[in-house]
Write an enzyme that holds these catalytic residues in place. Structure first.
Site, PDB file in Angstrom:
ATOM      1  N   GLY A 188       0.873  -1.179   0.000  1.00  0.00           N
ATOM      2  CA  GLY A 188       0.000   0.000   0.000  1.00  0.00           C
ATOM      3  C   GLY A 188       0.902   1.219   0.000  1.00  0.00           C
ATOM      4  N   CYS A 240       3.131   5.508  -2.597  1.00  0.00           N
ATOM      5  CA  CYS A 240       3.968   5.415  -3.805  1.00  0.00           C
ATOM      6  C   CYS A 240       3.652   4.215  -4.699  1.00  0.00           C
ATOM      7  CB  CYS A 240       5.440   5.398  -3.414  1.00  0.00           C
ATOM      8  SG  CYS A 240       5.992   6.985  -2.770  1.00  0.00           S
TER       9      CYS A 240
HETATM   10  N1  LIG Z   1       6.238   9.741   0.602  1.00  0.00           N
HETATM   11  C1  LIG Z   1       7.228   9.036   0.092  1.00  0.00           C
HETATM   12  O1  LIG Z   1       7.694   8.062   0.687  1.00  0.00           O
HETATM   13  C2  LIG Z   1       7.824   9.381  -1.241  1.00  0.00           C
HETATM   14  C3  LIG Z   1       9.042   8.821  -1.615  1.00  0.00           C
HETATM   15  C4  LIG Z   1       9.592   9.168  -2.851  1.00  0.00           C
HETATM   16  C5  LIG Z   1       8.918  10.025  -3.700  1.00  0.00           C
HETATM   17  N2  LIG Z   1       7.723  10.541  -3.318  1.00  0.00           N
HETATM   18  C6  LIG Z   1       7.058  11.486  -4.239  1.00  0.00           C
HETATM   19  O2  LIG Z   1       7.346  12.812  -3.785  1.00  0.00           O
HETATM   20  C7  LIG Z   1       6.202  13.660  -3.975  1.00  0.00           C
HETATM   21  C8  LIG Z   1       5.764  14.248  -2.638  1.00  0.00           C
HETATM   22  O3  LIG Z   1       5.364  13.169  -1.814  1.00  0.00           O
HETATM   23  P1  LIG Z   1       4.956  13.400  -0.283  1.00  0.00           P
HETATM   24  O4  LIG Z   1       4.664  12.058   0.282  1.00  0.00           O
HETATM   25  O5  LIG Z   1       5.960  14.266   0.374  1.00  0.00           O
HETATM   26  O6  LIG Z   1       3.597  14.211  -0.475  1.00  0.00           O
HETATM   27  P2  LIG Z   1       2.745  14.950   0.633  1.00  0.00           P
HETATM   28  O7  LIG Z   1       1.367  14.971   0.128  1.00  0.00           O
HETATM   29  O8  LIG Z   1       3.048  14.404   1.971  1.00  0.00           O
HETATM   30  O9  LIG Z   1       3.342  16.439   0.621  1.00  0.00           O
HETATM   31  C9  LIG Z   1       3.172  17.369  -0.420  1.00  0.00           C
HETATM   32  C10 LIG Z   1       3.088  18.749   0.216  1.00  0.00           C
HETATM   33  O10 LIG Z   1       3.138  19.717  -0.806  1.00  0.00           O
HETATM   34  C11 LIG Z   1       2.269  20.782  -0.410  1.00  0.00           C
HETATM   35  N3  LIG Z   1       1.931  21.582  -1.597  1.00  0.00           N
HETATM   36  C12 LIG Z   1       1.163  21.223  -2.653  1.00  0.00           C
HETATM   37  N4  LIG Z   1       1.098  22.256  -3.525  1.00  0.00           N
HETATM   38  C13 LIG Z   1       1.830  23.269  -3.015  1.00  0.00           C
HETATM   39  C14 LIG Z   1       2.118  24.598  -3.452  1.00  0.00           C
HETATM   40  N5  LIG Z   1       1.625  25.085  -4.586  1.00  0.00           N
HETATM   41  N6  LIG Z   1       2.903  25.359  -2.670  1.00  0.00           N
HETATM   42  C15 LIG Z   1       3.380  24.887  -1.496  1.00  0.00           C
HETATM   43  N7  LIG Z   1       3.125  23.642  -1.027  1.00  0.00           N
HETATM   44  C16 LIG Z   1       2.366  22.851  -1.777  1.00  0.00           C
HETATM   45  C17 LIG Z   1       1.093  20.069   0.212  1.00  0.00           C
HETATM   46  O11 LIG Z   1       0.303  20.915   1.027  1.00  0.00           O
HETATM   47  C18 LIG Z   1       1.798  18.969   0.999  1.00  0.00           C
HETATM   48  O12 LIG Z   1       2.104  19.386   2.313  1.00  0.00           O
HETATM   49  C19 LIG Z   1       5.149  12.792  -4.669  1.00  0.00           C
HETATM   50  O13 LIG Z   1       5.259  12.956  -6.054  1.00  0.00           O
HETATM   51  C20 LIG Z   1       5.556  11.374  -4.260  1.00  0.00           C
HETATM   52  O14 LIG Z   1       5.141  10.424  -5.198  1.00  0.00           O
HETATM   53  C21 LIG Z   1       7.168  10.261  -2.117  1.00  0.00           C
END
Ligand SMILES: NC(=O)c1ccc[n+]([C@@H]2O[C@H](COP(=O)([O-])OP(=O)(O)OC[C@H]3O[C@@H](n4cnc5c(N)ncnc54)[C@H](O)[C@@H]3O)[C@@H](O)[C@H]2O)c1
Length: 460
Positions: free
Chosen positions: A265, A268
């Site tokens: 789950g 990602c």
């Molecule tokens: N969570 C993981 O383990 C992981 C690992 C590798 C890659 N990723 C990738 O990285 C990216 C981010 O993942 P995440 O888990 O950190 O997401 P998340 O949803 O936890 O965080 C994203 C943040 O960006 C903020 N945001 C959105 N639009 C914005 C804007 N215009 N200005 C300022 N802030 C803004 C949101 O409010 C949120 O707090 C995704 O593409 C994900 O696929 C995630």
């Protein structure tokens, strides 16, 4: 270096805090004001071990600050690099929702005041960096001041729960760079985070973007492989743990990501597999394997839920089910696409009473289900109140349970979706124990599940 990080989620906050830890000046811009308020007080808006200390230290040394206004930050501060770390969740058709990425690119184009490198860390479809370059150049051409922006792609591979270690001691850093300047800056920035320079791997935009999906595709494939094999192991009365040892000790195979369970789950794997399939469709490549990986995962989740319903039959309607573990994996509070939610939905659909416990994720589940699920403060609190216990996440505190505690469960039944315990020991405590691919030690269970499965297959 002077860095702006956009998005204070799992990736953005870890990225910003780790760059600050190595002496860079970082401003994290986040649109959610509640998150900013919490962060300014040194409070982390989610659970990630050790991150609070990094953030507090960064603030104390004036290396880390926060803002909720990207335009203002771009106009008033100096910066060399801007990192995009906004969310790209799945749309209904499986494509990633890119609206946050494009919004940020527009804002940067309209408000950029210095030449800089714009690095995308969000997981995005192949072609995004090239499209972003065109879009930015178009917007910048309409500005009255002459500024240039160079795009780079730098997919992130950190794992929630061990994010700091993954970032601070990265196995590798993938850089999609198509200019010497961007390459030099990213090499200089990341040098302290890798063992040797060769661990920074540069490639073109498309390769970098596809590498992220390729890595998650491979990991998800291994999980689906072992899950499918675990079901077969149960059917043929084999033990999947022995099989894993026998197979994983082959150096060509290795044993990582070969733990059977209730299906993957998280934020990602499900969305990245969908995106990979969708990219295949777009480019007329079928992605047959990825489709099957997804199918096996759905089957696995349903198989585990069915095993609970099959065991009790109609009697389940009068049972109270305890759930240990709600987050999609241990050491995180993230419940995005967590298998626990599929289980809760199935139980709620039949009005079955649920009492749940998780060390970090309960408040998020509470927000979703309100009073449809009861929660307890400590793991032991629910044992005497439930007929059966279901383990959905392998938190260490569950693994550390004194087996005597389980004898308080009314029916003395445990459905362990994460193989936390030794089946023989549990049988010796007179407990009925159902796990994944190790039910060879439970003959009664085995016969019953085979029989019920046959009935089930006849019905569908
Ligand atoms: N969570 C993981 O383990 C992981 C690992 C590798 C890659 N990723 C990738 O990285 C990216 C981010 O993942 P995440 O888990 O950190 O997401 P998340 O949803 O936890 O965080 C994203 C943040 O960006 C903020 N945001 C959105 N639009 C914005 C804007 N215009 N200005 C300022 N802030 C803004 C949101 O409010 C949120 O707090 C995704 O593409 C994900 O696929 C995630």
């Amino acid at each position: 270096m002077k860095i702006i990080v956009v998005g204070a989620g799992y990736v953005g906050l870890v990225t910003g805090a780790c760059f600050a830890k190595k002496g860079n000046h970082v401003t994290i811009v986040e649109q959610n004001e509640d998150k900013i308020r919490a962060l300014e007080m040194g409070k982390i808006p989610f659970y990630e071990p050790g991150l609070d200390q990094y953030v507090t230290e960064g603030i104390k040394h004036n290396l880390l600050q926060f803002s909720n206004d990207l335009a203002e930050t771009l106009k008033t501060q100096k910066y060399d690099i801007i990192f995009l770390c906004v969310g790209t969740p799945s749309l209904a058709n499986g494509d990633p929702d890119m609206s946050a990425v494009w919004k940020v690119i527009h804002c940067i184009g309209q408000n950029l005041m210095h030449n800089c490198i714009i690095v995308n860390k969000s997981t995005v479809p192949v072609g995004t960096a090239r499209k972003a370059t065109t879009l930015l150049n178009e917007i910048l051409a309409t500005r009255t001041i002459a500024v240039t922006a160079t795009i780079a792609s730098n997919p992130e591979f950190l794992r929630e729960g061990s994010a700091l270690l993954d970032f601070m001691q990265a196995d590798r850093v993938v850089c999609g760079v198509e200019s010497d300047e961007a390459k030099e800056i990213l090499y200089a920035l990341y040098k302290p985070f890798v063992e040797k320079p060769a661990d920074i791997i540069d490639m073109n935009f498309e390769s970098a973007e596809l590498t992220k999906y390729a890595a998650n595709g491979m990991l998800a494939t291994r999980i689906s492989f072992i899950n499918e094999l675990a079901r077969l192991a149960d059917a043929v009365k084999a033990d999947i743990v022995d099989i894993k040892k026998g197979m994983g000790s082959d150096k060509r195979i290795g044993s990582a990501f070969l733990n059977p369970g209730v299906g993957y789950g998280g934020s990602c794997f499900p969305k990245d597999i969908d995106a990979l399939i969708s990219t295949g469709t777009q480019y007329k490549e079928e992605m047959t394997l990825m489709r099957q990986v997804k199918k096996v995962n759905d089957t696995q989740k349903q198989w585990f839920i069915d095993s609970i319903f099959n065991f009790y039959g109609h009697d389940i309607l009068n049972k109270t089910i305890g759930i240990w573990g709600l987050s999609f994996k241990p050491e995180t509070d993230d419940i995005r696409s967590a298998p626990s939610l599929d289980l809760i939905n199935a139980l709620i659909e039949d009005d079955i009473k649920i009492i749940a416990y998780d060390p970090a994720a309960m408040m998020h589940v509470k927000e979703l289900y309100k009073d449809k699920v009861r929660f307890v403060k400590h793991k032991q609190d629910l044992l005497a109140q439930v007929d059966a216990l279901v383990i959905m996440t392998e938190w260490q505190e569950f693994i550390d349970t004194n087996l005597e505690d389980f004898t308080h469960i009314k029916d003395r039944v445990i459905f362990d979706g994460r193989n936390c315990f030794d089946p023989i020991e549990l049988h010796m405590h007179n407990l009925t124990y159902f796990c994944v691919g190790r039910n060879v030690y439970s003959p009664e269970w085995h016969e019953k599940s085979i029989e019920k499965r046959a009935e089930y297959l006849e019905q569908i």
